[in-house]
Design a protein around this motif. Sequence first.
Motif, PDB file in Angstrom:
ATOM      1  N   PRO A 137      -0.494  16.851  26.331  1.00 35.51           N
ATOM      2  CA  PRO A 137      -0.525  18.226  26.842  1.00 35.51           C
ATOM      3  C   PRO A 137      -0.024  19.244  25.819  1.00 35.51           C
ATOM      4  N   LEU A 138      -0.793  20.295  25.676  1.00 34.42           N
ATOM      5  CA  LEU A 138      -0.530  21.280  24.636  1.00 34.42           C
ATOM      6  C   LEU A 138       0.839  21.927  24.775  1.00 34.42           C
ATOM      7  N   ILE A 139       1.283  22.170  25.993  1.00 31.51           N
ATOM      8  CA  ILE A 139       2.582  22.815  26.161  1.00 31.51           C
ATOM      9  C   ILE A 139       3.699  21.928  25.623  1.00 31.51           C
ATOM     10  N   GLY A 140       3.512  20.615  25.673  1.00 28.48           N
ATOM     11  CA  GLY A 140       4.491  19.708  25.084  1.00 28.48           C
ATOM     12  C   GLY A 140       4.507  19.809  23.569  1.00 28.48           C
ATOM     13  N   LEU A 141       3.334  19.967  22.959  1.00 30.72           N
ATOM     14  CA  LEU A 141       3.259  20.128  21.507  1.00 30.72           C
ATOM     15  C   LEU A 141       3.921  21.436  21.070  1.00 30.72           C
ATOM     16  N   GLU A 149      12.925  17.749  20.601  1.00 36.98           N
ATOM     17  CA  GLU A 149      12.498  16.409  21.016  1.00 36.98           C
ATOM     18  C   GLU A 149      11.209  15.983  20.326  1.00 36.98           C
ATOM     19  N   ASN A 150      10.561  16.926  19.615  1.00 34.63           N
ATOM     20  CA  ASN A 150       9.288  16.646  18.953  1.00 34.63           C
ATOM     21  C   ASN A 150       8.323  15.935  19.910  1.00 34.63           C
ATOM     22  N   LEU A 151       7.832  14.756  19.556  1.00 31.42           N
ATOM     23  CA  LEU A 151       6.884  14.043  20.419  1.00 31.42           C
ATOM     24  C   LEU A 151       7.524  12.864  21.152  1.00 31.42           C
ATOM     25  N   SER A 152       8.844  12.838  21.218  1.00 27.76           N
ATOM     26  CA  SER A 152       9.509  11.714  21.879  1.00 27.76           C
ATOM     27  C   SER A 152       9.132  11.625  23.355  1.00 27.76           C
ATOM     28  N   ASN A 157       9.893   9.351  27.293  1.00 23.96           N
ATOM     29  CA  ASN A 157      10.380  10.179  28.392  1.00 23.96           C
ATOM     30  C   ASN A 157       9.220  10.497  29.339  1.00 23.96           C
ATOM     31  N   PRO A 158       8.746   9.527  30.113  1.00 22.10           N
ATOM     32  CA  PRO A 158       7.564   9.718  30.949  1.00 22.10           C
ATOM     33  C   PRO A 158       7.702  10.844  31.968  1.00 22.10           C
ATOM     34  N   GLY A 159       8.919  11.045  32.496  1.00 24.03           N
ATOM     35  CA  GLY A 159       9.110  12.126  33.452  1.00 24.03           C
ATOM     36  C   GLY A 159       8.885  13.485  32.827  1.00 24.03           C
ATOM     37  N   ARG A 160       9.294  13.609  31.587  1.00 19.80           N
ATOM     38  CA  ARG A 160       9.106  14.877  30.881  1.00 19.80           C
ATOM     39  C   ARG A 160       7.638  15.068  30.498  1.00 19.80           C
ATOM     40  N   LYS A 161       6.974  13.988  30.137  1.00 25.45           N
ATOM     41  CA  LYS A 161       5.547  14.078  29.836  1.00 25.45           C
ATOM     42  C   LYS A 161       4.761  14.549  31.066  1.00 25.45           C
ATOM     43  N   ALA A 220      12.524  18.201  35.407  1.00 24.32           N
ATOM     44  CA  ALA A 220      12.214  17.022  34.596  1.00 24.32           C
ATOM     45  C   ALA A 220      13.478  16.449  33.967  1.00 24.32           C
ATOM     46  N   PRO A 221      13.419  15.200  33.479  1.00 27.24           N
ATOM     47  CA  PRO A 221      14.561  14.643  32.737  1.00 27.24           C
ATOM     48  C   PRO A 221      14.854  15.486  31.505  1.00 27.24           C
ATOM     49  N   PRO A 222      16.087  15.496  31.045  1.00 30.11           N
ATOM     50  CA  PRO A 222      16.427  16.298  29.857  1.00 30.11           C
ATOM     51  C   PRO A 222      15.706  15.773  28.617  1.00 30.11           C
ATOM     52  N   PRO A 223      15.488  16.645  27.637  1.00 33.63           N
ATOM     53  CA  PRO A 223      14.812  16.200  26.415  1.00 33.63           C
ATOM     54  C   PRO A 223      15.681  15.258  25.594  1.00 33.63           C
ATOM     55  N   ILE A 224      15.019  14.396  24.841  1.00 28.80           N
ATOM     56  CA  ILE A 224      15.714  13.497  23.915  1.00 28.80           C
ATOM     57  C   ILE A 224      15.824  14.204  22.567  1.00 28.80           C
ATOM     58  N   ASP A 225      17.029  14.488  22.154  1.00 30.78           N
ATOM     59  CA  ASP A 225      17.259  15.224  20.905  1.00 30.78           C
ATOM     60  C   ASP A 225      17.079  14.259  19.725  1.00 30.78           C
ATOM     61  N   VAL A 226      15.859  14.234  19.175  1.00 32.58           N
ATOM     62  CA  VAL A 226      15.581  13.295  18.086  1.00 32.58           C
ATOM     63  C   VAL A 226      16.294  13.700  16.800  1.00 32.58           C
ATOM     64  N   PHE A 227      16.585  14.985  16.651  1.00 31.76           N
ATOM     65  CA  PHE A 227      17.307  15.425  15.458  1.00 31.76           C
ATOM     66  C   PHE A 227      18.743  14.897  15.489  1.00 31.76           C
ATOM     67  N   ALA A 228      19.377  14.944  16.664  1.00 34.37           N
ATOM     68  CA  ALA A 228      20.735  14.405  16.793  1.00 34.37           C
ATOM     69  C   ALA A 228      20.731  12.899  16.559  1.00 34.37           C
TER      70      ALA A 228
END
Length: 256
Positions: A137-141, A149-152, A157-161, A220-228
Amino acid sequence: MTSLDKPTTTDQDATDATQGAHDSKAVTEAALFDAFGGVRGMVETVLPGLLFVTIYTINKDLHLSAIAALGVSLLLVAVRLIRRDTVKHAFSGVFGVAFGVVFAMMTGNAKDFYLPGMLYTLGLGVAYIATTLAGVPLIGLILGPVFKENLSWRTRNPGRKKAYAKASYAWGLILLAKCAILFPLYWWADTTQLGWVLVTLKIPPFLLAVYLTWVFLAKAPPPIDVFAEMEAEERAEKERKAAAAAQAAQPHRREA
């Protein structure tokens, strides 16, 4: 204080959960505000078209209307550059107005000032739907980097997707509904009628789409901070190397 006065673990957990939900909503709201430009971005989106249709309604002068619209767009960019603000929203407005001006000047039809923007809206609406059907989904990109969270969300994170998919469908359907109103007017209405309807439809559909996005993401579930995560991995790697170096130096100290 008696034992009855003290908050239980369950009460504390509920308080923490409520606070976490409020924090998540606040973060989501701030991210959306940043991603879509906020109030200032909306003003910069509306003002050039409003100026064009106002001048054209008064004197029917295509050249003056087009120059005024382009001039105010450039002025908005200049103000942002002077203040060292983010210019992405203002620059996108300049490009849109510039394409409209060029197109209208080439055809000599004032309604064509709006055509590039209408085609862009149509293409964007189709893109929201198509990318969601394709599983990205474009809004996720768009919002993934904003939430760090980039593309994690795609695999971890299926709930966030799912929330991004709902939001993208909402954006796509709202934009396509807007096009269903504007394109018939492009063919049947005059320039001033089309212009005023287009200006009127600039903000309300946008606000509706942003609101629905906020609703979906807030639940939705919170984002996964891939940078952290990457920073934590780098720190752990440095600590492992330091420990290995210290361990390797111990035999030399014993020999000495």
